[in-house]
Scaffold this active site. Structure first.
Site, PDB file in Angstrom:
ATOM      1  N   SER A  84      11.973   9.528  -4.138  1.00  0.00           N
ATOM      2  CA  SER A  84      10.954   8.667  -4.549  1.00  0.00           C
ATOM      3  C   SER A  84      10.076   8.224  -3.158  1.00  0.00           C
ATOM      4  O   SER A  84       8.939   7.487  -3.702  1.00  0.00           O
ATOM      5  CB  SER A  84      11.708   7.313  -4.924  1.00  0.00           C
ATOM      6  OG  SER A  84      12.299   7.538  -6.202  1.00  0.00           O
ATOM      7  N   LYS A  87       6.234   8.833  -4.013  1.00  0.00           N
ATOM      8  CA  LYS A  87       5.562   7.602  -4.819  1.00  0.00           C
ATOM      9  C   LYS A  87       4.529   7.326  -3.787  1.00  0.00           C
ATOM     10  O   LYS A  87       3.484   6.779  -4.241  1.00  0.00           O
ATOM     11  CB  LYS A  87       6.482   6.606  -5.062  1.00  0.00           C
ATOM     12  CG  LYS A  87       7.249   6.909  -6.470  1.00  0.00           C
ATOM     13  CD  LYS A  87       8.248   5.900  -6.792  1.00  0.00           C
ATOM     14  CE  LYS A  87       8.880   5.935  -8.319  1.00  0.00           C
ATOM     15  NZ  LYS A  87      10.070   6.901  -7.981  1.00  0.00           N
ATOM     16  N   SER A 148      10.557   0.957  -7.332  1.00  0.00           N
ATOM     17  CA  SER A 148      10.766   2.602  -7.645  1.00  0.00           C
ATOM     18  C   SER A 148      10.554   2.965  -8.659  1.00  0.00           C
ATOM     19  O   SER A 148      11.257   3.697  -9.253  1.00  0.00           O
ATOM     20  CB  SER A 148      12.004   2.826  -6.814  1.00  0.00           C
ATOM     21  OG  SER A 148      11.426   4.229  -6.539  1.00  0.00           O
TER      22      SER A 148
END
Length: 481
Positions: A84, A87, A148
């Site tokens: 993640s 991102k 997230s």
């Protein structure tokens, strides 16, 4: 015999002294080597954290956020699945689109049926999304950075590209190249492979089963640019808890998984971002930033533990805090030279602005004059060749003062020239005026009497002649004032 014994003692004394000196030097070098070879596991254990080799990160790096200089690195170019942390690139493109005026933080995104379906996939990190509801960009950014959320990331990516999912992936890779992330390739916008979205997110022509690939160095470069160009990022990464969609039926409390934020399990002074990430193939990862005084640091920790052991989620913060401590205690970012006159390399120079940089504490850097730049060597490398080391422009004081003096004289001459021509013209005008007045006040002499002396006429003629003469002098010789 006595003399021979004394000479022998002297020789032995000198040999002993040399052995002591060499022994002392060797101990210093040994200490330096030990410091250099001290790995992240030892540093973390010495900082008081309970951990083991099982959790040791596969790669790590610490850079200074203003200069992009590397303060610590261990296997920084290892190719890894950042999960993640990817991102952050999506967030970068969202902030860039806002800066370009394509939309604002208050712009709303209407959730689709696909968005709602993604939000209900249990295996993905998400927040609640309801089809048909308008979600502000600001709230979706909080969902991405705090929770997230994969669905919020997809919604923002689709906003940037008008629902062209593949275009956004190409934008991510193009931006990576532009920023100098030479070993990164993106296949999805959120860190979860597209196959895990059950068909609700499927960028055309992109491998559905591929993991994003990056390195600790590349992710540090991304974080550097994100904080430098969009410092508001920390607004969205620093809350430990936040409620989005407040005062609506869709209000939701989001919890931050960055446990190094002050107040959480591994709370660290000055920590205010950036992003955590974890996956079966990537283990537990962490990109962080913290600020103390003028010094802001960025670090990336990759591959802590194993996905099957959730303790790695906490362990990554132990390693991150420990190398942050090492860097903060060793280095500082501060003003090194003030704008104005300085003496460098025995040359008097004038700096166009203050010079800031990062140096090891309790040390003074050596400055160098190169071309028209003042630079210094602190023994640190740049995280990327696209990020320049700190420097400021300068001019040699003598040359600058000579130039200023020459300019002053030139300006003075110009001003004097204008003043001279003004005075010359004034004299001529006054002369003509007095000659005119002499005729106006002229009295006719009585019959048979001699002509009287006319002072106004004489004065007028003299003034006019003076003005003409001085004008000719000015043109040939220069200003007489």
């Amino acid at each position: 015999m006595f003399i021979f014994i004394m000479k022998k003692k002297t020789i032995l004394l000198r040999i002993s002294t040399l052995l002591l000196v060499f022994g002392y030097a060797a101990s210093i070098f040994a200490a330096v080597d030990a410091y250099a070879e001290e790995d992240i596991l030892t540093i973390t254990q010495n900082a008081g954290y309970e951990t083991s080799d099982y959790y040791k990160p596969k790669a790590s790096i610490v850079i200074e956020a203003h200069t992009g200089q590397v303060l610590w690195e261990d296997n920084p170019d290892l190719a890894w699945n950042p999960a993640s942390i990817a991102k952050l690139m999506s967030a970068y493109l969202v902030f860039e689109a806002i800066a370009q005026g394509k939309f604002t933080l208050d712009t709303t995104v209407k959730a689709t049926d696909s968005d709602q379906a993604i939000s209900q996939i249990y295996e993905l990190s998400n927040n609640n999304i309801v089809s048909g509801v308008d979600y502000p960009v600001r709230d979706l950014l909080y969902a991405v950075m705090v929770q997230s959320s994969n669905v919020a990331t997809v919604m923002l990516a689709n906003l940037v590209t008008a629902n062209d999912e593949a275009k956004f992936i190409h934008m991510m890779n193009d931006k990576a190249k532009e920023l100098g992330m030479t070993k990164s390739t993106f296949y999805n916008c959120s860190g979860a492979d597209t196959a895990s979205f059950n068909g609700y997110y499927n960028p055309a022509g992109i491998d559905q089963n591929a993991d994003n690939v990056s390195t600790a160095r590349d992710l540090a470069i991304l974080s550097y640019h994100l904080l430098k160009e969009y410092p508001e990022t920390v607004t969205y990464t620093s809350p430990t808890q936040i409620t989005i969609m407040e005062n609506t039926p869709y209000a939701e409390v989001l919890e931050n998984h960055n446990y190094s934020l002050p107040g959480l399990a591994y709370g660290y002074e000055g920590a205010d971002g950036l992003k955590t990430g974890s996956s079966p193939t990537g283990g537990f990862n962490y990109a962080a930033t913290a600020v103390r005084g003028e010094t802001r640091l960025i670090e990336v920790i990759l591959g802590v533990g194993d996905w099957e052991d959730q303790n790695g989620e906490l362990q990554r913060h132990a390693f991150g805090n420990a190398i942050f401590d090492r860097a903060f205690s060793t280095y500082e970012y501060k003003q090194l030279l003030a704008k104005g006159e300085q003496t460098i390399d025995q040359e008097d120079v004038i700096l166009t602005q203050d010079l800031y940089g990062v140096i090891q504490k309790e040390t003074q850097p050596n400055f160098t004059l190169s071309a028209n730049q003042v630079t210094f060597d602190n023994g640190l490398s740049q995280v990327s060749s696209t990020i320049s080391a700190p420097s400021v422009e300068f001019q040699y004081a003598k040359k600058l003062k000579a130039l200023q003096h020459s300019t002053f004289l030139k300006n003075a001459n110009q001003k004097n020239g204008l003043s001279t021509f003004f005075v010359n013209g004034l004299l001529i005008i006054l002369g003509l005026l007095f000659m005119a007045l002499s005729k106006l006040f002229k009295k006719e002499p009585a019959a048979g009497s001699a002509k009287k002396f006319n002072p106004l006429l004489i004065l007028g003629v003299l003034l006019a002649l003076a003005g003409v003469g001085l004008s000719i002098y000015t043109l040939i010789v220069g200003p007489w004032l």
